[in-house]
Design a protein around this motif. Structure first.
Motif, PDB file in Angstrom:
ATOM      1  N   SER A  91      21.742  69.171  53.409  1.00  0.00           N
ATOM      2  CA  SER A  91      22.640  68.018  53.434  1.00  0.00           C
ATOM      3  C   SER A  91      23.879  68.394  52.641  1.00  0.00           C
ATOM      4  O   SER A  91      23.810  68.579  51.417  1.00  0.00           O
ATOM      5  N   ILE A  92      25.012  68.519  53.320  1.00  0.00           N
ATOM      6  CA  ILE A  92      26.257  68.926  52.663  1.00  0.00           C
ATOM      7  C   ILE A  92      26.629  67.931  51.563  1.00  0.00           C
ATOM      8  O   ILE A  92      27.045  68.332  50.471  1.00  0.00           O
ATOM      9  N   GLU A  93      26.454  66.640  51.834  1.00  0.00           N
ATOM     10  CA  GLU A  93      26.790  65.625  50.828  1.00  0.00           C
ATOM     11  C   GLU A  93      25.951  65.808  49.565  1.00  0.00           C
ATOM     12  O   GLU A  93      26.459  65.748  48.448  1.00  0.00           O
ATOM     13  N   GLU A  94      24.669  66.033  49.748  1.00  0.00           N
ATOM     14  CA  GLU A  94      23.777  66.233  48.600  1.00  0.00           C
ATOM     15  C   GLU A  94      24.135  67.516  47.843  1.00  0.00           C
ATOM     16  O   GLU A  94      24.121  67.548  46.613  1.00  0.00           O
ATOM     17  N   GLU A  95      24.482  68.557  48.576  1.00  0.00           N
ATOM     18  CA  GLU A  95      24.853  69.820  47.929  1.00  0.00           C
ATOM     19  C   GLU A  95      26.152  69.679  47.141  1.00  0.00           C
ATOM     20  O   GLU A  95      26.293  70.259  46.065  1.00  0.00           O
ATOM     21  N   MET A  96      27.094  68.908  47.643  1.00  0.00           N
ATOM     22  CA  MET A  96      28.339  68.694  46.912  1.00  0.00           C
ATOM     23  C   MET A  96      28.082  67.898  45.632  1.00  0.00           C
ATOM     24  O   MET A  96      28.667  68.189  44.582  1.00  0.00           O
ATOM     25  N   MET A  97      27.207  66.908  45.706  1.00  0.00           N
ATOM     26  CA  MET A  97      26.839  66.157  44.494  1.00  0.00           C
ATOM     27  C   MET A  97      26.147  67.076  43.485  1.00  0.00           C
ATOM     28  O   MET A  97      26.412  66.996  42.282  1.00  0.00           O
ATOM     29  N   ASN A  98      25.271  67.942  43.977  1.00  0.00           N
ATOM     30  CA  ASN A  98      24.611  68.908  43.099  1.00  0.00           C
ATOM     31  C   ASN A  98      25.636  69.837  42.449  1.00  0.00           C
ATOM     32  O   ASN A  98      25.529  70.147  41.259  1.00  0.00           O
ATOM     33  N   ALA A  99      26.626  70.285  43.214  1.00  0.00           N
ATOM     34  CA  ALA A  99      27.639  71.195  42.682  1.00  0.00           C
ATOM     35  C   ALA A  99      28.428  70.536  41.555  1.00  0.00           C
ATOM     36  O   ALA A  99      28.725  71.177  40.539  1.00  0.00           O
ATOM     37  N   VAL A 100      28.738  69.259  41.693  1.00  0.00           N
ATOM     38  CA  VAL A 100      29.460  68.540  40.640  1.00  0.00           C
ATOM     39  C   VAL A 100      28.595  68.429  39.390  1.00  0.00           C
ATOM     40  O   VAL A 100      29.058  68.675  38.268  1.00  0.00           O
ATOM     41  N   ASN A 101      27.327  68.077  39.553  1.00  0.00           N
ATOM     42  CA  ASN A 101      26.423  67.972  38.405  1.00  0.00           C
ATOM     43  C   ASN A 101      26.234  69.317  37.715  1.00  0.00           C
ATOM     44  O   ASN A 101      26.178  69.396  36.487  1.00  0.00           O
ATOM     45  N   ILE A 102      26.151  70.365  38.489  1.00  0.00           N
ATOM     46  CA  ILE A 102      25.977  71.703  37.918  1.00  0.00           C
ATOM     47  C   ILE A 102      27.231  72.119  37.162  1.00  0.00           C
ATOM     48  O   ILE A 102      27.153  72.711  36.080  1.00  0.00           O
ATOM     49  N   ALA A 103      28.401  71.808  37.704  1.00  0.00           N
ATOM     50  CA  ALA A 103      29.652  72.121  36.998  1.00  0.00           C
ATOM     51  C   ALA A 103      29.712  71.388  35.663  1.00  0.00           C
ATOM     52  O   ALA A 103      30.161  71.945  34.652  1.00  0.00           O
ATOM     53  N   ARG A 104      29.215  70.164  35.634  1.00  0.00           N
ATOM     54  CA  ARG A 104      29.164  69.415  34.376  1.00  0.00           C
ATOM     55  C   ARG A 104      28.222  70.086  33.378  1.00  0.00           C
ATOM     56  O   ARG A 104      28.523  70.160  32.188  1.00  0.00           O
ATOM     57  N   GLU A 105      27.069  70.551  33.864  1.00  0.00           N
ATOM     58  CA  GLU A 105      26.128  71.250  32.979  1.00  0.00           C
ATOM     59  C   GLU A 105      26.765  72.515  32.397  1.00  0.00           C
ATOM     60  O   GLU A 105      26.604  72.813  31.218  1.00  0.00           O
ATOM     61  N   HIS A 106      27.473  73.248  33.241  1.00  0.00           N
ATOM     62  CA  HIS A 106      28.124  74.473  32.779  1.00  0.00           C
ATOM     63  C   HIS A 106      29.212  74.161  31.757  1.00  0.00           C
ATOM     64  O   HIS A 106      29.316  74.829  30.726  1.00  0.00           O
ATOM     65  N   ASN A 107      30.007  73.138  32.022  1.00  0.00           N
ATOM     66  CA  ASN A 107      31.040  72.737  31.066  1.00  0.00           C
ATOM     67  C   ASN A 107      30.429  72.272  29.747  1.00  0.00           C
ATOM     68  O   ASN A 107      30.994  72.523  28.680  1.00  0.00           O
ATOM     69  N   ARG A 108      29.290  71.606  29.817  1.00  0.00           N
ATOM     70  CA  ARG A 108      28.597  71.180  28.601  1.00  0.00           C
ATOM     71  C   ARG A 108      28.163  72.399  27.787  1.00  0.00           C
ATOM     72  O   ARG A 108      28.322  72.436  26.564  1.00  0.00           O
TER      73      ARG A 108
END
Length: 126
Positions: A91-108
């Motif tokens: 699901s592209i939508e789900e993968e994009m949401m995951n990518a945003v959450n992962i970017a937040r984890e990396h920034n944290r």
């Protein structure tokens, strides 16, 4: 105070974990049109860290402790999405949401590292 700088190691582990999750998400997006491809995911760092007891021994590389098992932090599991008629379960939508959450984890992780460096420099008087 400077004998154990475990916070640096934790920030490093968080960043590496986020990188592995981002690679898995990128692989899912790259195979969004591949028939029969099943989306994969890696559990967030917070869940992985909660499962690992601080007193338990951890393998730093495959085969480190002689059992040859993979580190539980990087276990890739099925994404659980509903497959399309061609068998693709991305699901592209789900993968994009995951990518945003992962970017937040990396920034944290980077923020923790920067803050630790600031505290260390301040304590040294620089």
């Amino acid at each position: 105070m400077y004998q154990s700088l475990a916070l640096f190691q934790t920030a490093n582990d968080m960043a590496r974990h986020a990188g592995a999750r981002q690679a898995t998400t990128a692989r899912n997006v790259a195979n969004a049109d591949t028939p029969g491809f099943v989306a994969q995911q890696i559990a967030p760092f917070s869940e992985t860290y909660a499962k690992n007891d601080a007193s338990m021994m951890r393998a730093t590389r495959t085969g480190h402790m002689g059992n040859g098992t993979q580190n539980t932090a990087m276990l890739v599991t099925d994404g659980g999405a509903e497959p399309s008629p061609n068998g693709n379960a991305v699901s592209i939508e789900e993968e994009m949401m995951n990518a945003v959450n992962i970017a937040r984890e990396h920034n944290r992780a980077l923020s923790i590292y920067r803050h630790t460096m600031t505290v260390l420099r301040t304590s040294l008087g620089r």
